[in-house]
Design a protein around this motif. Structure first.
Motif, short mmCIF file in Angstrom:
data_model
loop_
_atom_site.label_atom_id
_atom_site.label_comp_id
_atom_site.label_asym_id
_atom_site.label_seq_id
_atom_site.Cartn_x
_atom_site.Cartn_y
_atom_site.Cartn_z
N ASN A 1 29.84 -22.39 -32.63
CA ASN A 1 30.95 -22.72 -31.75
C ASN A 1 30.47 -23.70 -30.69
O ASN A 1 29.32 -24.15 -30.71
CB ASN A 1 31.53 -21.45 -31.12
N LEU A 2 31.33 -24.04 -29.75
CA LEU A 2 31.05 -25.08 -28.77
C LEU A 2 29.91 -24.73 -27.81
O LEU A 2 28.96 -25.50 -27.65
CB LEU A 2 32.32 -25.37 -27.96
N GLY A 3 30.01 -23.58 -27.16
CA GLY A 3 29.04 -23.21 -26.15
C GLY A 3 29.67 -23.11 -24.79
O GLY A 3 30.87 -23.36 -24.61
N SER A 4 28.86 -22.74 -23.79
CA SER A 4 29.38 -22.48 -22.45
C SER A 4 28.24 -22.51 -21.44
O SER A 4 27.08 -22.27 -21.79
CB SER A 4 30.05 -21.10 -22.42
N PRO A 5 28.56 -22.77 -20.17
CA PRO A 5 27.54 -22.59 -19.14
C PRO A 5 27.10 -21.12 -19.11
O PRO A 5 27.85 -20.23 -19.50
CB PRO A 5 28.27 -22.95 -17.84
N ASP A 6 25.87 -20.87 -18.62
CA ASP A 6 25.38 -19.50 -18.53
C ASP A 6 26.12 -18.69 -17.48
O ASP A 6 26.32 -17.48 -17.63
CB ASP A 6 23.88 -19.49 -18.21
N THR A 7 26.49 -19.36 -16.41
CA THR A 7 27.26 -18.72 -15.34
C THR A 7 28.28 -19.74 -14.83
O THR A 7 28.15 -20.94 -15.10
CB THR A 7 26.36 -18.30 -14.15
N PRO A 8 29.25 -19.29 -14.04
CA PRO A 8 30.23 -20.24 -13.52
C PRO A 8 29.82 -20.86 -12.19
O PRO A 8 30.68 -21.27 -11.41
CB PRO A 8 31.49 -19.37 -13.36
N ASN A 9 28.50 -20.94 -11.91
CA ASN A 9 28.10 -21.61 -10.67
C ASN A 9 27.84 -23.09 -10.96
O ASN A 9 27.49 -23.46 -12.09
CB ASN A 9 26.90 -20.91 -10.02
N ALA B 1 33.28 -25.68 -12.14
CA ALA B 1 32.80 -24.33 -11.80
C ALA B 1 33.94 -23.50 -11.22
O ALA B 1 34.07 -22.30 -11.54
CB ALA B 1 31.65 -24.43 -10.80
N GLU B 2 34.76 -24.10 -10.40
CA GLU B 2 35.91 -23.38 -9.84
C GLU B 2 36.86 -22.94 -10.94
O GLU B 2 37.42 -21.84 -10.89
CB GLU B 2 36.63 -24.27 -8.82
N ALA B 3 37.04 -23.81 -11.94
CA ALA B 3 37.91 -23.46 -13.07
C ALA B 3 37.30 -22.33 -13.89
O ALA B 3 38.00 -21.38 -14.28
CB ALA B 3 38.15 -24.70 -13.94
N TYR B 4 36.00 -22.42 -14.15
CA TYR B 4 35.33 -21.35 -14.90
C TYR B 4 35.42 -20.01 -14.16
O TYR B 4 35.59 -18.95 -14.77
CB TYR B 4 33.86 -21.70 -15.14
N GLY C 1 30.88 -11.98 -19.27
CA GLY C 1 30.37 -13.35 -19.35
C GLY C 1 31.44 -14.35 -19.72
O GLY C 1 32.64 -14.10 -19.54
N SER C 2 31.02 -15.48 -20.26
CA SER C 2 31.95 -16.53 -20.68
C SER C 2 32.87 -16.03 -21.78
O SER C 2 32.40 -15.49 -22.78
CB SER C 2 31.16 -17.73 -21.20
N PRO C 3 34.19 -16.18 -21.63
CA PRO C 3 35.11 -15.72 -22.67
C PRO C 3 34.78 -16.29 -24.05
O PRO C 3 34.82 -15.55 -25.04
CB PRO C 3 36.48 -16.21 -22.17
N LEU D 1 37.77 -22.21 -21.64
CA LEU D 1 38.27 -22.84 -20.42
C LEU D 1 39.55 -23.64 -20.68
O LEU D 1 40.51 -23.55 -19.93
CB LEU D 1 37.20 -23.75 -19.83
N GLU D 2 39.55 -24.40 -21.77
CA GLU D 2 40.68 -25.28 -22.06
C GLU D 2 41.96 -24.52 -22.41
O GLU D 2 43.05 -25.05 -22.27
CB GLU D 2 40.33 -26.24 -23.20
#
Length: 338
Positions: free
Chosen positions: A8-16, A58-61, A69-71, A291-292
């Motif tokens: 799949n696409l992937g994601s940041p480790d945290t929303p910071n 980051a604010e959106a995440y 964690g990341s959805p 996120l999208e």
């Protein structure tokens, strides 16, 4: 021994912002995402975008981040676990960007003795910035680090009957009880030049509204055509009437022309110009909510639609770890395995 690598696409480790910046750097520096020469890409990404966008992203995440964690990561892991439980060959999960890399996925398969890999990009449609970049990266990794392995790629499944059926069933289930007068099929946007670059004939794609309906071998790598075909097949499965649905494209970046119509424009146009007041939105370019879908469509989209005069709004979730979707994937794996 055979095995499967889901990607799949992937994601940041945290929303910071720091982790988001690192993730965006890897994502946007991909030559198949921002397809300029490397010098210009460096200036654009590292000189401009990464100085402003990480904080906003980051604010959106933070709005959509789960306790687990990341959805996108959580949902991909849930899907992966269910697939593993229903198959008798090794199945690994990797991400194109961020942690849980493609290399780690191959390593997990190698540790189990796998020599033949079925690569499954978790994108229904072919685009150079999604499906193609996964395929290219995976084959590079496999050739460099796992030369004893072979890799076969599951083709884009945008029009496979079992995928269409599970998509249609997901829509039926989620709009049950929701009175709507329109369904918007919102696909992830890409620059128009990507369509032209992916035209294997070098001459078929005109972006004029007609080429997508003319038979051509270019359709095998034409994202626009494949999106329209997905809608066409789902509409047929659901028995929708003309005028009760439409297509649009979301998440554009920069000033170059992207595929149209733009989703955010449609959120205003539909109630104002067509009198559509009760909207359901599905995002068929994604198999996992992210996120999208969760922020841009489910949150911002509803706000834009209602500000434009809409009255009621429904975001239809992606397939995620839907059991019927798991069954479809397991069937594809078994067909390949046997």
């Amino acid at each position: 021994m055979k095995g499967v690598l889901l990607v799949n696409l992937g994601s940041p480790d945290t929303p910071n912002p720091k982790d988001v910046r690192r993730y965006l750097d890897e994502f946007l520096m991909d030559e198949r995402v921002i397809d300029t020469n490397v010098i210009l890409r460096n200036i654009l990404v590292r000189g401009i975008i990464l100085n402003t966008r990480p904080k906003k992203s980051a604010e959106a995440y933070q709005k959509i981040w789960w306790d687990e964690g990341s959805p996108l990561i959580v949902l991909s892991e849930r899907f992966h676990k269910k697939v593993v439980d229903k198959t008798d060959i090794p199945v690994a999960l990797g991400m194109r960007y961020g942690s849980m890399s493609i290399k780690e996925g191959y390593q997990k398969l190698a540790d189990q003795g796998v020599t033949e890999v079925l690569l499954v990009p978790l994108y229904p449609h072919y685009a150079m910035s999604s499906f193609e970049t996964v395929e290219v990266k995976a084959k590079q990794v496999q050739k460099k680090f796992f030369p004893e392995m072979t890799t076969e790629v599951l083709p884009a499944f945008f029009n496979k009957p079992d995928y269409i059926k599970v998509m249609a069933d997901n829509i039926r289930k989620n709009i049950k009880g929701f009175e709507h007068d329109h369904i918007l099929f919102s696909y992830h946007g890409i620059p128009e030049r990507h369509i032209l670059k992916s035209d294997t004939t070098g001459s078929h794609c005109k972006l004029d509204g007609s080429c997508c309906n003319k038979p051509s071998k270019a359709h095998a790598t034409c994202y626009r055509h494949q999106c329209f075909e997905t809608t066409k097949e789902i509409v047929k499965e659901l028995g929708l009437k003309e005028g009760t649905y439409s297509n649009s494209f979301q998440s554009r970046l920069g000033r170059d022309p992207w595929l149209k119509p733009y989703t955010d424009f449609e959120f205003e146009r539909l109630p104002q110009e067509e009198g559509k007041k009760k909207l359901a939105v599905i995002t068929p370019a994604f198999v996992s909510d992210c996120l999208e879908t969760l922020e841009e469509i489910a949150m911002e989209g509803e706000e834009q639609f209602k500000e434009g005069g809409g009255e009621s709004y429904k975001h239809i979730p992606c397939l995620n770890d839907n059991d019927d979707w798991v069954a479809v994937m397991v069937d594809w794996i078994n067909q390949w395995k046997n």
